[in-house]
Design a protein around this motif. Structure first.
Motif, PDB file in Angstrom:
ATOM      1  N   ASP A  11       0.940  -1.137  -0.011  1.00 43.04           N
ATOM      2  CA  ASP A  11       0.103   0.148  -0.069  1.00 43.04           C
ATOM      3  C   ASP A  11       0.768   1.317   0.098  1.00 43.04           C
ATOM      4  O   ASP A  11       0.754   1.940   0.991  1.00 43.04           O
ATOM      5  CB  ASP A  11      -0.951  -0.192   1.208  1.00 43.04           C
ATOM      6  CG  ASP A  11      -0.501  -0.035   2.539  1.00 43.04           C
ATOM      7  OD1 ASP A  11       0.865  -0.603   2.778  1.00 43.04           O
ATOM      8  OD2 ASP A  11      -0.823   0.517   3.568  1.00 43.04           O
ATOM      9  N   ASP A  15       7.316   3.659   3.710  1.00 48.08           N
ATOM     10  CA  ASP A  15       8.332   2.518   3.973  1.00 48.08           C
ATOM     11  C   ASP A  15       8.143   1.352   2.828  1.00 48.08           C
ATOM     12  O   ASP A  15       9.025   0.677   2.417  1.00 48.08           O
ATOM     13  CB  ASP A  15       8.029   1.809   5.139  1.00 48.08           C
ATOM     14  CG  ASP A  15       6.707   1.619   5.483  1.00 48.08           C
ATOM     15  OD1 ASP A  15       5.895   2.124   5.022  1.00 48.08           O
ATOM     16  OD2 ASP A  15       6.666   0.543   6.222  1.00 48.08           O
ATOM     17  N   ASP A  16       6.820   1.483   2.215  1.00 52.10           N
ATOM     18  CA  ASP A  16       6.617   0.330   0.963  1.00 52.10           C
ATOM     19  C   ASP A  16       7.372   0.832  -0.371  1.00 52.10           C
ATOM     20  O   ASP A  16       7.919  -0.074  -0.916  1.00 52.10           O
ATOM     21  CB  ASP A  16       5.182   0.751   0.586  1.00 52.10           C
ATOM     22  CG  ASP A  16       4.216   0.233   1.650  1.00 52.10           C
ATOM     23  OD1 ASP A  16       3.803   1.219   2.550  1.00 52.10           O
ATOM     24  OD2 ASP A  16       3.319  -0.835   1.852  1.00 52.10           O
ATOM     25  N   ASN A  41      -2.448   2.830   3.595  1.00 54.00           N
ATOM     26  CA  ASN A  41      -1.652   4.021   3.765  1.00 54.00           C
ATOM     27  C   ASN A  41      -2.406   5.302   2.788  1.00 54.00           C
ATOM     28  O   ASN A  41      -2.673   6.216   3.329  1.00 54.00           O
ATOM     29  CB  ASN A  41      -0.242   4.101   3.302  1.00 54.00           C
ATOM     30  CG  ASN A  41       0.501   3.192   4.411  1.00 54.00           C
ATOM     31  OD1 ASN A  41       0.359   3.146   5.445  1.00 54.00           O
ATOM     32  ND2 ASN A  41       1.382   2.639   3.649  1.00 54.00           N
ATOM     33  N   VAL A 126       2.981  -6.365   2.788  1.00 51.33           N
ATOM     34  CA  VAL A 126       3.378  -5.230   3.704  1.00 51.33           C
ATOM     35  C   VAL A 126       2.284  -4.150   3.719  1.00 51.33           C
ATOM     36  O   VAL A 126       2.455  -3.111   4.090  1.00 51.33           O
ATOM     37  CB  VAL A 126       4.714  -4.487   2.904  1.00 51.33           C
ATOM     38  CG1 VAL A 126       5.750  -5.734   3.169  1.00 51.33           C
ATOM     39  CG2 VAL A 126       4.439  -4.235   1.515  1.00 51.33           C
ATOM     40  N   GLY A 127       1.003  -4.559   3.548  1.00 46.32           N
ATOM     41  CA  GLY A 127      -0.343  -3.805   3.698  1.00 46.32           C
ATOM     42  C   GLY A 127      -1.241  -4.677   4.417  1.00 46.32           C
ATOM     43  O   GLY A 127      -1.080  -5.927   4.670  1.00 46.32           O
ATOM     44  N   ASN A 168      -1.347  -2.993   9.547  1.00 49.19           N
ATOM     45  CA  ASN A 168      -1.644  -3.988   8.591  1.00 49.19           C
ATOM     46  C   ASN A 168      -2.442  -5.154   8.834  1.00 49.19           C
ATOM     47  O   ASN A 168      -3.493  -5.479   8.165  1.00 49.19           O
ATOM     48  CB  ASN A 168      -0.355  -4.569   7.912  1.00 49.19           C
ATOM     49  CG  ASN A 168       0.405  -3.587   7.253  1.00 49.19           C
ATOM     50  OD1 ASN A 168      -0.062  -2.547   6.838  1.00 49.19           O
ATOM     51  ND2 ASN A 168       1.736  -3.842   7.144  1.00 49.19           N
ATOM     52  N   ASP A 234       8.593  -1.950   6.062  1.00 49.45           N
ATOM     53  CA  ASP A 234       8.364  -2.932   4.974  1.00 49.45           C
ATOM     54  C   ASP A 234       9.594  -3.050   4.294  1.00 49.45           C
ATOM     55  O   ASP A 234       9.787  -4.162   4.008  1.00 49.45           O
ATOM     56  CB  ASP A 234       7.523  -2.124   4.017  1.00 49.45           C
ATOM     57  CG  ASP A 234       6.017  -2.045   4.500  1.00 49.45           C
ATOM     58  OD1 ASP A 234       5.706  -2.453   5.818  1.00 49.45           O
ATOM     59  OD2 ASP A 234       5.250  -1.097   3.786  1.00 49.45           O
TER      60      ASP A 234
HETATM   61 CA    CA Z   1       2.832  -0.969   4.119  1.00 51.93          CA
END
Ligand code: CA
Ligand code: RIB
Length: 298
Positions: A11, A15-16, A41, A126-127, A168, A234
């Protein structure tokens, strides 16, 4: 060495961005098969465009598939602008990608890639885990086709959207429960470990950098934006595939709380051998991966 086929479900997200950058940088380790997007996010249409823009900016070639536009049981919240800026990328401008998302939704892209990879696929999520839950619900045979899920989410200690729940997992605990109970092994990297590895501007400046100036400037801008909380959750998570031993793991089962109102979205380690939960890390080794990642963008 055989490359690891990965799919990043994300998302983006400050950090993604760095997670995708790690996934795209180490092409001798990763075969980045696809990026799928979810709201968290920011709304899914924003995170999808961000994913396209990030890949184009970094000159990383991978299809993007847009994911769910609501969580399993409720609508999305407002964007997390405090942590990710109004555009999800710290308010920084990034060139608009000419590329378009796939006609497949995220969960169908996951299933297609899982079938193609014949049991070898690692899904890096990572979301919020809504897309994964939908893929498992629509295609129960996904379970035997995915080698592992590597998840940034949860915590063994404190939460960040409630005292107990991490974003998350806490945004869609019903999805996370489906994932953790699916039979696919999950490596869970939670807040208890990501907070051990801050990446602030002073650290970034200390890295030896021989990379594209626009990439260095964009990365520094994101890190500067997050000066008040310089945790790139992430990126730490995906880096555990680059240096497999920098995280210490506890083998266990994971319970996701969906009934108790106060603990809603909490991840609880239980006896069992299904999953691995990160309990410690050597941050210097993570920083080496990060520095190495920057210098792949020449
Ligand atoms: Ca994320
Ligand atoms: O709680 C941290 C997680 O929430 C990270 O994945 C961040 O990008 C946000 O999605």
């Amino acid at each position: 060495m055989k490359r690891i086929p990965i799919l990043i479900d994300t998302d983006p997200g400050v950090d993604d961005f760095f997670c995708i950058a790690v996934g795209g940088a180490f092409s001798e380790i990763f075969d980045l098969r696809a990026v799928t997007t979810i709201g968290g996010n920011n709304y899914t249409e924003v995170t999808t465009q961000n994913a396209l823009d990030i890949l184009s900016f970094l000159k990383v070639d991978a299809p993007v598939a847009a994911g769910a536009t609501r969580f399993l049981t409720r609508e999305f919240d407002e964007p997390a602008a405090k942590f990710h800026g109004s555009n999800g990328l710290g308010g920084l401008a990034i060139p608009h990608s000419p590329n378009k998302a796939s006609s497949l939704p995220a969960w169908e892209m996951m299933y297609k890639v899982a079938c193609e990879c014949e049991g070898e696929l690692v899904i890096v999520t990572v979301g919020p885990e809504t897309n994964l839950a939908l893929a498992i619900q629509k295609h129960p045979d996904m379970v035997g086709k995915v080698k592992k899920i590597l998840a940034m989410g949860g915590s063994t200690t404190f939460g960040n959207i409630t005292p107990y729940a991490e974003a998350n997992i806490g945004n869609d605990p019903f999805a996370a429960k489906i994932v953790f109970e699916s039979g696919i092994p999950v490596d869970m990297v939670g807040l208890n470990v990501t907070h051990m590895c801050p990446t602030d501007e002073a650290l970034f400046d200390s890295f030896k950098k021989d990379a594209r100036q626009d990439v260095i400037d964009f990365m520094r801008g994101l890190i500067r934006f997050r000066a008040f909380q310089p945790i790139l959750h992430d990126a730490i998570t995906i880096s555990s595939l680059v240096d497999p031993d920098f995280i210490q793991w506890n083998v266990c089962n994971v319970h996701v709380e969906t009934e108790d109102a106060e603990h809603f979205g909490q991840t609880v380690m239980q006896s069992g051998t299904m999953h691995r939960v990160a309990v410690g890390c050597e941050k210097e080794r993570y920083y080496k991966v990060f520095e190495n990642m920057i210098n792949r963008y020449r």
